[in-house]
Scaffold this motif. Structure first.
Motif, PDB file in Angstrom:
ATOM      1  N   ILE A  57       0.777  -1.264   0.093  1.00 46.48           N
ATOM      2  CA  ILE A  57      -0.142  -0.075  -0.025  1.00 46.48           C
ATOM      3  C   ILE A  57       0.786   1.223  -0.101  1.00 46.48           C
ATOM      4  CG2 ILE A  57      -1.772   1.380   1.259  1.00 46.48           C
ATOM      5  CD1 ILE A  57      -2.706  -1.333   2.521  1.00 46.48           C
ATOM      6  N   THR A  58       0.937   1.975  -1.152  1.00 45.10           N
ATOM      7  CA  THR A  58       1.658   3.053  -1.342  1.00 45.10           C
ATOM      8  C   THR A  58       1.048   4.279  -0.763  1.00 45.10           C
ATOM      9  OG1 THR A  58       1.019   3.335  -3.379  1.00 45.10           O
ATOM     10  CG2 THR A  58       3.160   2.176  -3.032  1.00 45.10           C
ATOM     11  N   ASN A  59      -0.257   4.506  -0.735  1.00 43.01           N
ATOM     12  CA  ASN A  59      -0.987   5.536  -0.068  1.00 43.01           C
ATOM     13  C   ASN A  59      -2.233   5.054   0.489  1.00 43.01           C
ATOM     14  OD1 ASN A  59      -2.411   8.060   0.060  1.00 43.01           O
ATOM     15  ND2 ASN A  59      -1.744   8.893  -1.946  1.00 43.01           N
ATOM     16  N   TRP A  60      -2.283   5.317   1.716  1.00 42.71           N
ATOM     17  CA  TRP A  60      -3.462   4.918   2.336  1.00 42.71           C
ATOM     18  C   TRP A  60      -4.954   5.606   2.187  1.00 42.71           C
ATOM     19  CZ3 TRP A  60      -3.562   0.315   5.581  1.00 42.71           C
ATOM     20  CH2 TRP A  60      -2.342  -0.132   5.715  1.00 42.71           C
ATOM     21  N   SER A  61      -4.437   6.776   1.764  1.00 35.31           N
ATOM     22  CA  SER A  61      -5.728   7.673   1.470  1.00 35.31           C
ATOM     23  C   SER A  61      -6.651   7.208  -0.153  1.00 35.31           C
ATOM     24  CB  SER A  61      -5.684   9.087   1.243  1.00 35.31           C
ATOM     25  OG  SER A  61      -4.492   9.509   0.334  1.00 35.31           O
ATOM     26  N   LEU A  62      -6.073   6.265  -0.593  1.00 31.45           N
ATOM     27  CA  LEU A  62      -6.351   5.884  -1.995  1.00 31.45           C
ATOM     28  C   LEU A  62      -7.104   4.288  -1.953  1.00 31.45           C
ATOM     29  CD1 LEU A  62      -3.735   7.323  -4.484  1.00 31.45           C
ATOM     30  CD2 LEU A  62      -6.158   8.199  -3.898  1.00 31.45           C
ATOM     31  N   LEU A  63      -7.364   4.169  -0.597  1.00 29.93           N
ATOM     32  CA  LEU A  63      -7.817   2.521  -0.432  1.00 29.93           C
ATOM     33  C   LEU A  63      -9.104   2.530  -0.862  1.00 29.93           C
ATOM     34  CD1 LEU A  63      -5.958   1.238   2.919  1.00 29.93           C
ATOM     35  CD2 LEU A  63      -5.503   0.848   0.443  1.00 29.93           C
ATOM     36  N   GLU A  64      -9.621   1.468  -1.586  1.00 26.80           N
ATOM     37  CA  GLU A  64     -11.188   1.389  -1.969  1.00 26.80           C
ATOM     38  C   GLU A  64     -11.304  -0.238  -1.882  1.00 26.80           C
ATOM     39  OE1 GLU A  64     -11.458   2.627  -5.866  1.00 26.80           O
ATOM     40  OE2 GLU A  64     -10.797   4.356  -5.681  1.00 26.80           O
ATOM     41  N   LEU A  65     -12.753  -0.362  -1.440  1.00 27.10           N
ATOM     42  CA  LEU A  65     -13.165  -1.832  -1.432  1.00 27.10           C
ATOM     43  C   LEU A  65     -14.231  -1.938  -2.686  1.00 27.10           C
ATOM     44  CD1 LEU A  65     -13.928  -2.174   2.309  1.00 27.10           C
ATOM     45  CD2 LEU A  65     -12.059  -2.996   1.205  1.00 27.10           C
ATOM     46  N   GLU A  66     -14.224  -3.150  -3.083  1.00 30.06           N
ATOM     47  CA  GLU A  66     -15.395  -3.612  -4.228  1.00 30.06           C
ATOM     48  C   GLU A  66     -15.851  -4.850  -3.923  1.00 30.06           C
ATOM     49  OE1 GLU A  66     -13.902  -3.849  -8.413  1.00 30.06           O
ATOM     50  OE2 GLU A  66     -14.173  -5.920  -7.994  1.00 30.06           O
ATOM     51  N   PHE A  67     -17.292  -4.907  -3.765  1.00 24.46           N
ATOM     52  CA  PHE A  67     -17.809  -5.906  -3.331  1.00 24.46           C
ATOM     53  C   PHE A  67     -18.717  -6.752  -4.460  1.00 24.46           C
ATOM     54  CE2 PHE A  67     -17.711  -3.024   0.008  1.00 24.46           C
ATOM     55  CZ  PHE A  67     -17.408  -3.861   1.121  1.00 24.46           C
ATOM     56  N   THR A  68     -18.615  -7.900  -4.662  1.00 21.89           N
ATOM     57  CA  THR A  68     -19.103  -8.500  -5.734  1.00 21.89           C
ATOM     58  C   THR A  68     -19.982  -9.947  -5.046  1.00 21.89           C
ATOM     59  OG1 THR A  68     -17.437  -8.031  -7.293  1.00 21.89           O
ATOM     60  CG2 THR A  68     -18.805  -9.853  -7.852  1.00 21.89           C
ATOM     61  N   VAL A  69     -21.224  -9.902  -5.413  1.00 17.09           N
ATOM     62  CA  VAL A  69     -22.133 -10.943  -5.014  1.00 17.09           C
ATOM     63  C   VAL A  69     -21.807 -12.029  -6.133  1.00 17.09           C
ATOM     64  CG1 VAL A  69     -24.471 -11.773  -4.610  1.00 17.09           C
ATOM     65  CG2 VAL A  69     -23.878  -9.556  -3.881  1.00 17.09           C
ATOM     66  N   THR A  70     -21.599 -13.313  -5.560  1.00 14.36           N
ATOM     67  CA  THR A  70     -21.355 -14.543  -6.329  1.00 14.36           C
ATOM     68  C   THR A  70     -22.510 -15.520  -6.238  1.00 14.36           C
ATOM     69  OG1 THR A  70     -20.120 -15.469  -4.717  1.00 14.36           O
ATOM     70  CG2 THR A  70     -18.763 -14.135  -6.114  1.00 14.36           C
TER      71      THR A  70
END
Length: 70
Positions: A57-70
Motif C-alpha cells: 500500500i503506497t497511499n493509504w488515502s487511496l484505499l477502495e473496497l469492491e464488493f461482488t455478489v457471487t
C-alpha cells in the motif's frame, strides 16, 4: 500494527452463494476475501492485512473496497 479491514454487510433476497471483497490501493489489487455463504443478517467480517499486503500500500488515502455478489 495489524491494520484490520472491517466490513459489515448482508445480502437481501435469495440465491446468493457468497460475497467477494477486494481491497485496492489506487488501481493495485492488494487483497481478496471471499465470504460464503453470504449472510442474510448484518454480519461483521474482520480481515487482517499481512505484512506483504501492508507493504504494497503506497497511499493509504487511496484505499477502495469492491464488493461482488457471487
Amino acid at each position: 500494527d495489524t491494520n484490520p479491514i472491517r466490513v459489515v454487510y448482508r445480502i437481501r433476497g435469495n440465491g446468493s452463494s457468497g460475497m467477494t471483497v477486494k481491497l485496492y490501493s489506487n488501481t493495485t489489487l492488494i487483497a481478496t476475501y471471499t465470504h460464503s455463504p453470504a449472510p442474510a443478517t448484518f454480519t461483521t467480517y474482520t480481515q487482517t492485512l499481512t505484512s506483504p499486503e501492508r507493504a504494497s500500500i503506497t497511499n493509504w488515502s487511496l484505499l477502495e473496497l469492491e464488493f461482488t455478489v457471487t
